[in-house]
Design an enzyme around this catalytic site. Structure first.
Site, mmCIF file in Angstrom:
data_model
loop_
_atom_site.group_PDB
_atom_site.id
_atom_site.type_symbol
_atom_site.label_atom_id
_atom_site.label_comp_id
_atom_site.label_asym_id
_atom_site.label_seq_id
_atom_site.Cartn_x
_atom_site.Cartn_y
_atom_site.Cartn_z
ATOM 1 N N ASP A 181 -1.979 -0.562 5.897
ATOM 2 C CA ASP A 181 -2.246 -0.015 7.232
ATOM 3 C C ASP A 181 -3.664 0.486 7.419
ATOM 4 O OD1 ASP A 181 -2.105 2.331 5.643
ATOM 5 O OD2 ASP A 181 -1.522 3.497 7.411
ATOM 6 N N ASP A 202 0.864 -1.175 0.000
ATOM 7 C CA ASP A 202 0.000 0.000 0.000
ATOM 8 C C ASP A 202 0.903 1.228 0.000
ATOM 9 O OD1 ASP A 202 -2.402 1.577 0.348
ATOM 10 O OD2 ASP A 202 -1.778 1.807 2.437
ATOM 11 N N ASP A 212 -7.263 -1.826 3.366
ATOM 12 C CA ASP A 212 -6.283 -2.881 3.086
ATOM 13 C C ASP A 212 -6.653 -4.197 3.753
ATOM 14 O OD1 ASP A 212 -4.563 -1.063 1.715
ATOM 15 O OD2 ASP A 212 -3.885 -0.308 3.655
#
Length: 632
Positions: free
Chosen positions: A505, A310, A509
């Site tokens: 995080d 990410d 996600d």
């Protein structure tokens, strides 16, 4: 609850087996051999019964494990009166299952943060009053009050003039979003500004955040648990053991030789070496701020070849930072920052807080502002050291100082700009951006050396922002503008190439972390949902801990394999000796115990694994304490 019951049962098995062996030996040494054999029998039978039930369950699932050898050795020993040998095998087996259970539960805690973050109630306007209702009672068209800091409970449209929403948990966008009347607000986003009214668009069960929760649950169910390393060799070893025991009995007509072979063959090097080495690896990784939730994830980390990252909060800090100051009217840059930050002390806006932090980092004295007025999502006005100061968006500032149409500096994608006016003049602009983590370049280079062949970026942010941030990182691909389900699809697609590791995080996600072979969450500042779904949590806010985590996982697995190969090799030699009549069942059991001790000592070498990155356990523990994040 199910895991708790299993752990209790395995602990009870070990206690019964050790007690039976110890008490029986005490009576045997006092020449009460008949009573000793009875006590050994009492200690073995419960362990054997539990083992047989577990074998039947495994066979029902279509799995064949090495536990069958342990059951055969105990059963044969009891059948031919070798109760002491059976008691020793019972201790070996129950000790192995206890250690394996400990390995799986070593770092796993009961995390219910994803579900606990879902709002349970909503505040609804009704007949001129406000009432709190269960979320399931909210219907489309209801007018709700969303207070500052509240999580938006359902999807809807903004009914107030303005709302300021933190959508980072859903989209990965690090900077709060300004949404005007009629704009859409997604459930799961957080009100970062003043209270506003929301018109519910759909029931809670059909809203965005509820969908994310379902995605996590489905992804976790679809991910099969790792099989034990020992079971991969079970069929061949089982066939060889039974074949050798039968041959020893057939050619010598001595069933005790078959019993001795089975006792020596009890695969405790496999049952014990793997969990001991992996538990040691779990403990070692925790010293470096890498919390791995079980032996299965640690083993899986050793096989990963594809990494999906990410952006916001993972590759980047996830917070706006001051990157430049554009000065006008001859005012020094430091003074612009000081005056703007002094006024921003009165605001809870994330950008305002970042400006204050930047000023404090430079050691600038910040006086207390007076006569402060804040327009939520727009800016502030007030008096600082007797000077009229205004800070906010460029248009907000220029409209109020009478300099409409004034040009402002160009800013890159993903950046945000705050204008500062002083005494009726445009003093300058403060440019904020979400910066790439300092350790990112070296971390990616290290992961390539660790054998990671493919590194991708998966973000809900805009493509131009993703490309700018990762311009010189040498990634193998960028996937931007992804929704949570699209991230899951990317993980499943990449899985066709081999095991996939996902690092993130945010709440957005969480489904992808659950779907990946290994999900890694940034636990120090990341969303609770990602920590819930992940297999690994980085307890310190440093993504470069990935490299030592993978290195420790691979080293621990290598040590486990070495222990298994050495232990099985010695066991095979012992089985041959038993078949030739050189070892009695008790001698075989004691030999196997000696092999187990050697195997365990070798497996414990995993506690001394030192990652080449040069990180010290002491510093990582210190950082963990500073973040305030600890294993639960």
């Amino acid at each position: 609850m199910e895991h708790s019951n299993e752990d209790t049962l395995k602990t009870a098995m070990l206690v019964v087996a050790i007690s039976g062996l110890g008490v029986g030996l005490a009576f045997y040494l006092t020449a009460q051999s008949d009573l000793a054999r009875t006590i050994w029998l009492v200690g073995v039978v419960p362990v054997l019964a539990v083992l047989l039930v577990e074998i039947l369950r495994s066979l029902w699932r279509g799995e064949v494990g090495l536990d069958i050898v342990a059951a055969l050795s105990m059963s044969a020993a009891l059948a031919f009166g070798e109760t002491l040998a059976a008691a020793v095998v019972a201790v070996m087996y129950s000790g192995g299952t206890f250690l394996e259970s400990f390995a799986e539960g070593r770092a796993r805690s009961e995390m219910h943060d994803l579900l606990s973050r879902v709002p349970r109630k909503a505040t609804k306007h009704r007949d001129g009053a406000l009432v709190d209702l269960p979320l399931d009672d909210i219907l489309p068209g209801d007018r709700l009050l969303i207070r500052q800091g509240d999580v938006v409970p359902v999807d809807g449209t903004i009914a107030s003039k303005l709302a300021f929403l933190d959508t980072s948990a859903l989209t990965g966008e690090s900077l709060p979003v300004r949404t005007e009347a009629g704009g859409e607000a997604l459930s799961g986003s957080t009100n970062a500004g003043e209270a506003f009214d929301l018109i519910a668009a759909r029931p809670a069960k059909d809203s965005t955040y509820a969908g994310i929760v379902r995605l996590v649950e489905e992804a976790q169910k679809s991910k099969a648990p790792m099989s034990r390393l020992a079971d991969r060799w079970s069929l061949g070893f089982l066939a060889a053991t039974v074949g050798l025991a039968f041959a020893a009995w057939w050619f010598t007509n001595d069933p005790i030789r078959a019993v001795a072979v089975l006792v020596v063959a009890t695969p405790c090097p496999l049952i014990l070496a793997v969990p001991v080495a992996l538990v040691a690896g779990l403990s070692r990784a925790a010293h470096f701020g890498v919390l791995i939730k079980g032996a299965g994830p640690l083993e899986a980390m050793a096989h990963v070849r594809t990494l999906i990252l990410d952006k916001t909060g993972t590759l980047t800090d996830g917070r706006p930072h001051l990157v430049s100051i554009d000065s006008h009217s001859g005012i020094e840059e430091g003074e612009i920052l000081r005056l703007g930050a002094a006024l921003d002390q009165a605001s809870k806006h994330p950008v305002a807080q970042a400006i204050v932090a930047a000023a404090k980092a430079r050691g600038l004295p910040l006086p207390v502002p007076s006569e402060v007025t804040e327009m939520p999502g727009e800016g502030l006005t007030g008096i600082v050291d007797g000077r009229a100061v205004i800070i906010g968006g460029h248009r907000f500032v220029t409209d109020r100082i009478g300099q409409m149409g004034t040009e402002h500096p160009e800013i890159g994608a993903g950046s945000v700009m705050a204008a500062v006016g002083v005494d009726g003049q445009l003093a300058g602009h403060l440019i904020m951006a979400d910066r790439l983590r300092e350790e990112t370049h070296s971390m990616l280079s290290g992961l390539r050396k660790q054998g990671i062949e493919r590194i991708l970026l998966a973000t809900g942010d805009r493509r131009e922002v993703a490309e700018r941030v990762t311009e010189h990182l040498g990634l193998d691909g960028i996937r931007a503008g992804l929704t949570p389900d699209q991230k899951v699809l990317l993980v499943l697609t990449e899985h066709k190439r081999g095991p996939v590791m996902m690092v993130g995080d945010g709440v957005n996600d969480a489904p992808a972390l659950a779907a990946a072979d290994i999900g890694i969450a940034m636990g120090a500042r990341g969303a609770a949902a990602s920590a819930e779904a992940a297999d690994v949590v980085l307890l310190v806010d440093r993504i470069d801990r990935l490299e030592p985590g993978i290195e420790i996982a691979r080293a621990a697995r290598r040590i486990a394999l070495e222990s298994v190969v050495a232990g099985i090799g010695l066991s095979v030699l012992g089985m041959v000796a038993a078949a030739l009549g050189l070892l009695s069942p008790v001698q075989g059991a004691l030999l196997q115990e000696a092999i187990d001790v050697a195997v365990i000592l070798n497996a414990l070498r995993a506690l001394r694994i030192s990652p080449a990155l040069g990180l010290s356990p002491t510093s990582s523990v210190m950082e963990t304490s500073l973040t305030g994040v600890h294993p639960k």
